[in-house]
Write a protein that holds these residues in place. Structure first.
Motif, PDB file in Angstrom:
ATOM      1  N   GLU A 216       0.851  -1.185   0.000  1.00 23.86           N
ATOM      2  CA  GLU A 216       0.000   0.000   0.000  1.00 23.86           C
ATOM      3  C   GLU A 216       0.893   1.244   0.000  1.00 23.86           C
ATOM      4  N   PRO A 217       1.035   1.887  -1.160  1.00 24.77           N
ATOM      5  CA  PRO A 217       1.927   3.043  -1.226  1.00 24.77           C
ATOM      6  C   PRO A 217       1.222   4.337  -0.802  1.00 24.77           C
ATOM      7  N   SER A 218       1.954   5.210  -0.130  1.00 28.08           N
ATOM      8  CA  SER A 218       1.400   6.526   0.223  1.00 28.08           C
ATOM      9  C   SER A 218       2.465   7.601   0.088  1.00 28.08           C
ATOM     10  N   LEU A 219       2.012   8.744  -0.395  1.00 28.77           N
ATOM     11  CA  LEU A 219       2.874   9.918  -0.470  1.00 28.77           C
ATOM     12  C   LEU A 219       2.500  10.797   0.710  1.00 28.77           C
ATOM     13  N   VAL A 220       3.449  10.960   1.641  1.00 28.46           N
ATOM     14  CA  VAL A 220       3.150  11.682   2.880  1.00 28.46           C
ATOM     15  C   VAL A 220       3.722  13.090   2.824  1.00 28.46           C
ATOM     16  N   PHE A 221       2.861  14.088   2.955  1.00 27.97           N
ATOM     17  CA  PHE A 221       3.331  15.464   3.083  1.00 27.97           C
ATOM     18  C   PHE A 221       3.340  15.785   4.570  1.00 27.97           C
ATOM     19  N   ILE A 222       4.531  15.922   5.119  1.00 29.69           N
ATOM     20  CA  ILE A 222       4.698  15.958   6.571  1.00 29.69           C
ATOM     21  C   ILE A 222       4.654  17.374   7.157  1.00 29.69           C
ATOM     22  N   ASN A 223       4.975  18.365   6.332  1.00 28.55           N
ATOM     23  CA  ASN A 223       5.114  19.727   6.875  1.00 28.55           C
ATOM     24  C   ASN A 223       3.749  20.355   7.172  1.00 28.55           C
ATOM     25  N   PRO A 224       3.528  20.792   8.427  1.00 29.58           N
ATOM     26  CA  PRO A 224       2.213  21.350   8.780  1.00 29.58           C
ATOM     27  C   PRO A 224       1.865  22.607   7.990  1.00 29.58           C
ATOM     28  N   GLU A 225       2.879  23.233   7.392  1.00 34.22           N
ATOM     29  CA  GLU A 225       2.585  24.447   6.622  1.00 34.22           C
ATOM     30  C   GLU A 225       2.490  24.175   5.122  1.00 34.22           C
ATOM     31  N   PHE A 226       2.049  22.971   4.794  1.00 39.43           N
ATOM     32  CA  PHE A 226       1.883  22.597   3.385  1.00 39.43           C
ATOM     33  C   PHE A 226       0.397  22.453   3.060  1.00 39.43           C
ATOM     34  N   THR A 227      -0.003  23.013   1.925  1.00 39.19           N
ATOM     35  CA  THR A 227      -1.373  22.828   1.451  1.00 39.19           C
ATOM     36  C   THR A 227      -1.338  22.401  -0.005  1.00 39.19           C
ATOM     37  N   LEU A 228      -2.131  21.381  -0.330  1.00 36.11           N
ATOM     38  CA  LEU A 228      -2.219  20.935  -1.722  1.00 36.11           C
ATOM     39  C   LEU A 228      -3.652  21.126  -2.206  1.00 36.11           C
ATOM     40  N   TYR A 229      -3.779  21.964  -3.231  1.00 34.78           N
ATOM     41  CA  TYR A 229      -5.106  22.207  -3.785  1.00 34.78           C
ATOM     42  C   TYR A 229      -5.428  21.209  -4.900  1.00 34.78           C
ATOM     43  N   HIS A 230      -6.680  20.910  -5.044  1.00 34.46           N
ATOM     44  CA  HIS A 230      -7.230  20.126  -6.164  1.00 34.46           C
ATOM     45  C   HIS A 230      -6.849  18.657  -6.199  1.00 34.46           C
ATOM     46  N   ALA A 231      -6.256  18.126  -5.127  1.00 33.11           N
ATOM     47  CA  ALA A 231      -5.969  16.686  -5.155  1.00 33.11           C
ATOM     48  C   ALA A 231      -7.260  15.950  -4.827  1.00 33.11           C
ATOM     49  N   THR A 232      -7.473  14.822  -5.481  1.00 31.57           N
ATOM     50  CA  THR A 232      -8.699  14.061  -5.213  1.00 31.57           C
ATOM     51  C   THR A 232      -8.385  12.939  -4.223  1.00 31.57           C
ATOM     52  N   LYS A 233      -9.451  12.349  -3.715  1.00 31.10           N
ATOM     53  CA  LYS A 233      -9.297  11.255  -2.757  1.00 31.10           C
ATOM     54  C   LYS A 233      -8.661  10.025  -3.393  1.00 31.10           C
ATOM     55  N   GLN A 234      -8.745   9.947  -4.729  1.00 34.32           N
ATOM     56  CA  GLN A 234      -8.231   8.760  -5.423  1.00 34.32           C
ATOM     57  C   GLN A 234      -6.701   8.655  -5.317  1.00 34.32           C
TER      58      GLN A 234
END
Ligand SMILES: [Zn+2]
Length: 300
Positions: free
Chosen positions: A137-155
């Motif tokens: 089960e692969p996951s891309l983890v964005f760890i920094n609390p000051e990071f925001t990613l717009y427009h990513a879907t749940k998929q």
């Protein structure tokens, strides 16, 4: 404690020393800071996986070659499912559009999801090759609390900073037990781990071309004063015992110039003559094996 802990990569350690002791080009410096930041993010993630209470094998920082393709794994948590994590320490606002990532300066040249997919695919091939039938089960983890990613879907297999705690809870909720099969796989992966060498992002350097002076262990400043048995930093106030300082710079020398024999004179030159030959000799004598004799005495 991770089954395979993460060490500071030799490449980052060398760049940190060179950054203090010679002038790096803008590109080299940018590369170094980027690698350093990425490493800090991985360490941040390690501090969370270290607290896992569930049964699992945690393997950090693996570099594996499979059929001439090398791939790097940031973190692997082995349970009945193999959790593959790629950790990014990006900061600020990003967006995800039609499969590409954008920062405010434009499209990212290296796509972290494509990197993850490649890593996932090679890991599955490896498992198949060695006869393991476990789900990845692969996951891309964005760890920094000051990071925001717009427009990513749940998929997309993305863990946002606000989901990292839930991820740990999910891993912790596994009530199964790891057995010999899991351990065998962990041992196999550790045995396949390679030490990266040579380092492609380290610029050319020579003993003659780098600054030779004692510096601060914390802020790397060269404004330090030797005060009895202590080195005091005039910049940040950090105090370091003279023995520890000698051992630290010997480690630097060995990392930067592994082909050179460590002698009292070499260390004396490297610290810019601020620590006496007498002290250097004593510290080397107490902490390293003495080889050769007379003028050709050196330490290993
Ligand atoms: Zn300092």
């Amino acid at each position: 404690m991770a089954y395979k802990p993460r060490d500071e990569r030799g490449e980052i350690a060398i760049l940190r020393i060179l950054n203090a002791r010679m002038v790096l080009s803008d590109d080299e410096k940018w590369n170094y800071l980027k690698m350093k930041k990425g490493f800090e993010g991985e360490v941040m993630f390690d501090s969370l996986t270290e607290k896992l209470q569930c049964e699992c094998y945690v393997l950090n920082d693996l570099l594996i070659e499979l059929d001439n393709s090398k791939f790097q794994i940031d973190t692997l948590v082995i349970q009945d499912t193999i959790h593959l994590f790629d950790v990014k320490n990006y900061e600020g606002d990003y967006s995800y559009e039609n499969g590409d990532f954008f920062s405010k300066s434009g499209k990212l040249t290296s796509n972290p999801l494509s990197q993850l997919k490649r890593c996932d695919s090679l890991l599955r091939q490896l498992l198949q090759k060695y006869g393991y039938k476990l789900t990845v089960e692969p996951s891309l983890v964005f760890i920094n609390p000051e990071f925001t990613l717009y427009h990513a879907t749940k998929q997309e297999p993305i863990i946002h900073p606000t989901q990292v705690n839930a991820l740990m809870k999910k891993l912790n909720s596994w009530t199964g037990k790891v057995n010999g099969k899991h351990k065998k796989l962990a041992d196999l992966l550790v045995s396949l781990h390679q030490i990266e060498s040579p380092y492609p992002r380290v610029p050319h350097y020579s003993f003659e071309g780098v600054r030779k002076k004692m510096n601060c262990s914390l802020c790397q400043s060269f404004s330090v004063t030797v005060n009895g048995r202590k080195i005091v930093c005039d910049n940040c106030g950090c105090v370091e015992g003279v023995d520890a300082a000698v051992l630290r710079i010997v480690k630097e020398l060995k990392l930067l110039f592994p082909e050179r024999k460590v002698t009292t004179n070499l260390v004396f030159e490297w610290c810019g003559g601020v620590i006496s030959v007498h002290i250097i000799r004593r510290v080397l004598h107490q902490n390293y094996k003495t080889l050769g004799s007379g003028r050709w005495l050196y330490y290993e």
